[in-house]
Design a protein around this motif. Structure first.
Motif, short mmCIF file in Angstrom:
data_model
loop_
_atom_site.label_atom_id
_atom_site.label_comp_id
_atom_site.label_asym_id
_atom_site.label_seq_id
_atom_site.Cartn_x
_atom_site.Cartn_y
_atom_site.Cartn_z
N ALA A 148 -35.65 56.33 -18.43
CA ALA A 148 -34.31 56.76 -18.03
C ALA A 148 -34.29 57.38 -16.64
CB ALA A 148 -33.76 57.76 -19.05
N ASN A 149 -35.44 57.85 -16.17
CA ASN A 149 -35.48 58.48 -14.84
C ASN A 149 -35.98 57.51 -13.78
OD1 ASN A 149 -38.11 58.29 -15.67
ND2 ASN A 149 -38.71 60.36 -15.00
N HIS A 150 -35.90 56.19 -14.05
CA HIS A 150 -36.38 55.17 -13.11
C HIS A 150 -35.21 54.31 -12.65
CE1 HIS A 150 -38.13 51.32 -11.80
NE2 HIS A 150 -39.17 52.05 -11.44
N ALA A 151 -35.27 53.88 -11.36
CA ALA A 151 -34.23 53.00 -10.82
C ALA A 151 -34.87 52.01 -9.86
CB ALA A 151 -33.15 53.81 -10.09
N TYR A 152 -34.24 50.80 -9.73
CA TYR A 152 -34.65 49.80 -8.74
C TYR A 152 -33.74 49.92 -7.52
CZ TYR A 152 -37.26 47.54 -12.52
OH TYR A 152 -38.12 47.27 -13.55
N VAL A 153 -34.36 49.84 -6.32
CA VAL A 153 -33.58 49.83 -5.08
C VAL A 153 -33.76 48.46 -4.45
CG1 VAL A 153 -33.29 50.87 -2.82
CG2 VAL A 153 -33.90 52.31 -4.77
N LEU A 154 -32.69 47.65 -4.39
CA LEU A 154 -32.75 46.27 -3.93
C LEU A 154 -31.97 46.12 -2.63
CD1 LEU A 154 -31.94 44.59 -7.37
CD2 LEU A 154 -34.16 45.32 -6.51
N THR A 155 -32.37 45.16 -1.80
CA THR A 155 -31.62 44.82 -0.60
C THR A 155 -30.89 43.50 -0.83
OG1 THR A 155 -33.43 43.57 0.40
CG2 THR A 155 -33.38 45.94 0.80
N THR A 156 -29.93 43.19 0.05
CA THR A 156 -29.17 41.94 -0.07
C THR A 156 -29.60 40.92 0.96
OG1 THR A 156 -27.44 42.85 1.37
CG2 THR A 156 -27.17 43.13 -1.02
N GLY A 167 -32.97 54.35 7.16
CA GLY A 167 -33.89 53.62 6.31
C GLY A 167 -33.29 53.28 4.96
N ILE A 168 -34.11 52.70 4.13
CA ILE A 168 -33.74 52.34 2.75
C ILE A 168 -34.10 53.54 1.90
CG2 ILE A 168 -34.14 50.72 0.86
CD1 ILE A 168 -35.02 48.69 3.04
N VAL A 169 -33.10 54.17 1.28
CA VAL A 169 -33.28 55.47 0.63
C VAL A 169 -33.14 55.31 -0.88
CG1 VAL A 169 -32.49 57.87 0.52
CG2 VAL A 169 -32.35 56.59 2.68
N GLY A 170 -33.98 56.05 -1.60
CA GLY A 170 -33.96 56.02 -3.05
C GLY A 170 -32.76 56.76 -3.63
N THR A 171 -32.71 56.80 -4.96
CA THR A 171 -31.52 57.29 -5.67
C THR A 171 -31.63 58.72 -6.16
OG1 THR A 171 -32.35 56.53 -7.79
CG2 THR A 171 -31.10 54.94 -6.47
N GLY A 172 -32.82 59.29 -6.12
CA GLY A 172 -33.04 60.57 -6.77
C GLY A 172 -33.74 60.42 -8.10
N TYR A 173 -33.78 59.17 -8.61
CA TYR A 173 -34.62 58.86 -9.76
C TYR A 173 -36.01 58.49 -9.26
CZ TYR A 173 -30.39 58.64 -12.64
OH TYR A 173 -29.23 58.94 -13.30
N ASP A 226 -37.90 55.73 -8.12
CA ASP A 226 -37.39 54.44 -7.65
C ASP A 226 -38.51 53.45 -7.37
OD1 ASP A 226 -34.62 55.38 -7.46
OD2 ASP A 226 -35.36 56.58 -5.78
N THR A 227 -38.18 52.15 -7.51
CA THR A 227 -39.00 51.06 -7.00
C THR A 227 -38.24 50.41 -5.86
OG1 THR A 227 -40.07 50.64 -9.13
CG2 THR A 227 -40.12 48.86 -7.52
N LEU A 228 -38.77 50.50 -4.62
CA LEU A 228 -38.14 49.94 -3.43
C LEU A 228 -38.90 48.67 -3.06
CD1 LEU A 228 -38.13 53.27 -3.17
CD2 LEU A 228 -36.95 52.75 -1.04
#
Length: 663
Positions: free
Chosen positions: A400-408, A428-434, A436-438
């Motif tokens: 629940a504390n994990h998020a994916y950070v994707l580009t377009t 830059g490409i910034v995470g979410t506070g979870y 993250d996997t960038l």
């Protein structure tokens, strides 16, 4: 698996025993192995350890500290064979490898190898064997012939004694001081062989072939492996052949060059000479080259072609790429027989920028090395080649504390250095506070993981600069990466120029990657290729993660990696202790709730009924420790997965320290 007993020479007590393959000697001892000598393939010394290899098993019996650097080192090796005979292996002092002729000395019991108390007591024959299992017992009795006792005691002798002469056996007047020559009652002077330098029990005796001690061979003392020998009762010259008791076709058999039922060469009737098997193109005994099992260049058997690994395919879409042996030629054949070729580069990578096979087309692929050896063709089907829109596959719902950070970015542009660069982006490409996997792309970028959470004392703790934020280089495909988490400035990773901020983990691609940690808790997933992990910055736990990339490969497609600076210690107590996550690689292993190993009286010990040693083992070569894996748990097909450089450890210690995750 053979029963092994370790007997203290000083106390005459069994100090360790069992059906296992790893023993550690702490004091001068007799090592008793219950195995027929026919099953011994070779004995070798590596550092201070003794290794025993068997003919019918890939398992290796390791006796740790059999050779140590102490001046009073005095360990003995004895085999108990199928006939309940004790065979003492002599001349182990300068042993490196002993694999052709192993010198055995027959003993009535192991009592002469043990130390004795000079106070007038000795330990009587401590061996009784029932049903093939050794049980140690000892009783002290007063020595006869004495009329008193002495209050003074000398130190116990640590010199291995020779086998004593039985009173009924004459002493050979030519060499009366030779106590190791206890037989020869019919010919004590031995006129045919008066000097008799090699005649302790006449096992070979080429100078004295008439053998006056053994004229009728009723119990065959010359031939200890052949106690009855009804077909060869006289046996005047057959000392070279200890493992051929019948041999009705060739009873004399001095060298056995043409014997079609030769047990050394039981098949091979086409090539009867074959003493070393140097050319032998049709040798049926040599299907996997037992004389030269490593077979890297095969100088002994040059006709026997070297096995070539089949090429591995990493990308099968609009392009086709993978890995193979450097310098090899990769050949793809389409359904019409048309071929396309490319050469594997020095890093082991190959590619076809345009896939020779259309989507769904059934073709084949093979590799031919620089010596012309072929891997053989395997079927290859053209992969999905629809790339109009970039998609992100393989994403799974996780914590629940994990998020994916994707580009377009378009897929082609994401892998193009020029197209992906955005020099105006200073945030830059910034995470979410979870956590993250960038996903990294080519070009020049700033990756900022931002905050995240970790577990501290069972509680989830969030930090604006912490957590476990990972940069994933899956789009690099087969490129080799070099990522250093300790750098906060721009670095050339091999797939674009990246500035990494608040990044705690790296996932690699299919090349030979190099990853370096920082002082935080880090995670590294090397994926394909032979990767190197530099854990040189201390202050946090580092975790090496292995997943199944190729289910047909012995390492799951992960290659053979190496790690520098790995810290061994109890994971929960040592903040620098590192660990290895293997839980996805083991097929069929059933883990219990409390782990596979525990400390017992201060020593790490694998649980008696646990099967983890059929899947994993650790071998120490005197400098490095090798973590090896047999994914299916057969216990006989181990492959190197990770070299732990400049560290001496073992499987029980890593498991008891919770440094290998297996469930």
């Amino acid at each position: 698996m053979n029963n092994v007993s370790i007997i203290s020479k000083a106390s005459h007590q069994i100090i360790d025993s069992g059906l296992k393959y790893d023993f550690d000697i702490q004091e001068n001892s007799v090592v008793l192995v219950e195995v027929s000598t026919k099953q011994i393939k070779k004995i070798e010394r590596i550092g201070n350890d003794l290794f025993i290899h068997f003919n019918d098993s890939d398992e290796v019996l390791k006796i740790t500290n059999f050779y140590n650097n102490q001046e009073n080192s005095d360990n003995s090796l004895v085999f108990l064979d199928d006939d309940q005979r004790l065979l003492w292996i002599q001349h182990l002092e300068d042993l490196q490898v002993m694999d052709n002729s192993i010198p055995y000395q027959v003993l009535d019991d192991v009592e002469p190898l043990l130390y004795h108390d000079d106070s007038g007591f000795m330990l009587l024959n401590p061996w009784w064997f029932a049903g093939g299992a050794g049980v140690l017992g000892a009783a002290a009795i007063a020595a006869s012939g004495g009329s008193g006792s002495s209050d003074s005691k000398e130190e116990q002798s640590t010199e291995t004694p020779v086998v004593p002469v039985e009173p009924s056996q004459p002493v050979d007047p030519i060499t009366p001081e030779e106590p190791i020559q206890p037989v020869d009652p019919i010919a004590p002077v031995d006129p045919v062989d008066p000097v008799d330098p090699i005649d302790p029990v006449e096992p070979v005796d080429p100078i004295d072939p008439v053998d006056p001690i053994d004229p009728v061979d009723p119990i065959d003392p010359v031939d200890p492996v052949d106690p009855v020998d009804p077909v060869e009762p006289v046996d005047p010259i057959d000392p070279v052949d200890p493992v051929e008791p019948v041999d009705p076709v060739d009873p004399v058999d001095p060298i056995d060059p043409v014997d079609p039922i030769d047990p050394v060469e039981p098949v091979d009737p086409i090539d009867p000479v074959d003493p070393i098997d140097p050319v032998d193109p049709i040798d049926p005994v040599d299907p996997v080259d037992p004389i030269d099992p490593v077979d890297p260049v095969d100088p002994v058997d040059p006709v026997d072609p070297v096995e070539v690994n089949k090429p591995l395919v990493d990308e099968n879409g609009t392009s086709l790429s993978g890995t193979g042996e450097a310098g090899s030629t990769i050949i793809v054949t389409d359904v019409d027989g048309n071929t396309s070729t490319t050469v594997v580069d020095e890093n082991g990578n190959w590619t076809f920028p345009e896939n020779p096979l259309t989507e769904g087309e059934v073709g084949s692929i093979e590799a031919i090395d620089t010596n012309g050896n072929e891997s053989g063709e395997v079927e290859l089907i053209g992969g999905d080649q629809h790339v109009d829109v970039q998609t992100w596959g393989g994403l799974k719902a996780v914590a629940a504390n994990h998020a994916y950070v994707l580009t377009t970015e378009n897929g082609d542009k994401a892998a193009s250095t020029a197209a992906a660069t955005d020099a105006t982006n200073t945030t830059g490409i910034v995470g979410t506070g979870y956590n993250d996997t960038l996903y990294a792309t080519a070009g020049q970028h700033i990756y900022n993981g931002g905050g995240g959470s970790t577990i501290v004392s069972g509680e989830t703790v969030w930090s604006s600069t912490g957590g476990m934020d990972i940069i994933d280089y899956k789009l690099a495909v087969t490129k080799s990466l070099n990522v250093d988490l300790s750098l906060t400035t721009a670095q050339n990773t091999g797939f674009g120029i990246a500035t990494l901020i608040n990044i705690e983990g790296v996932a690699g691609a299919g090349g030979n990657d190099v990853f370096t940690n920082n002082a935080k808790d880090n995670s590294f997933e090397g994926r394909g290729g032979n990767d190197t992990f530099n854990l040189i910055h201390h202050g946090g736990h580092d975790t090496l993660i292995y997943k199944v990339l190729d289910s047909t490969d012995g390492t799951g497609g992960n290659g053979a990696d190496s790690v520098k600076g790995f810290t061994v210690g109890l994971y929960e107590a040592n903040t620098d202790a590192d660990r290895i996550d293997l839980k996805e690689l083991l097929v069929g292993y059933q883990a219990d709730q409390d782990g596979a190993a525990h400390y017992q009286n201060g020593k790490a010990t694998i649980d008696a009924n646990d099967t983890i040693e059929q899947f994993l083992r650790v071998v120490y070569d005197g400098q490095n420790s090798y973590l090896q894996i047999d994914r299916n748990g057969t216990g006989g097909h181990y492959q190197d997965l990770l070299v732990i450089q400049d560290v001496k450890t073992d499987l029980a210690t890593l498991l008891a320290n919770h440094q290998i995750i297996i469930a």
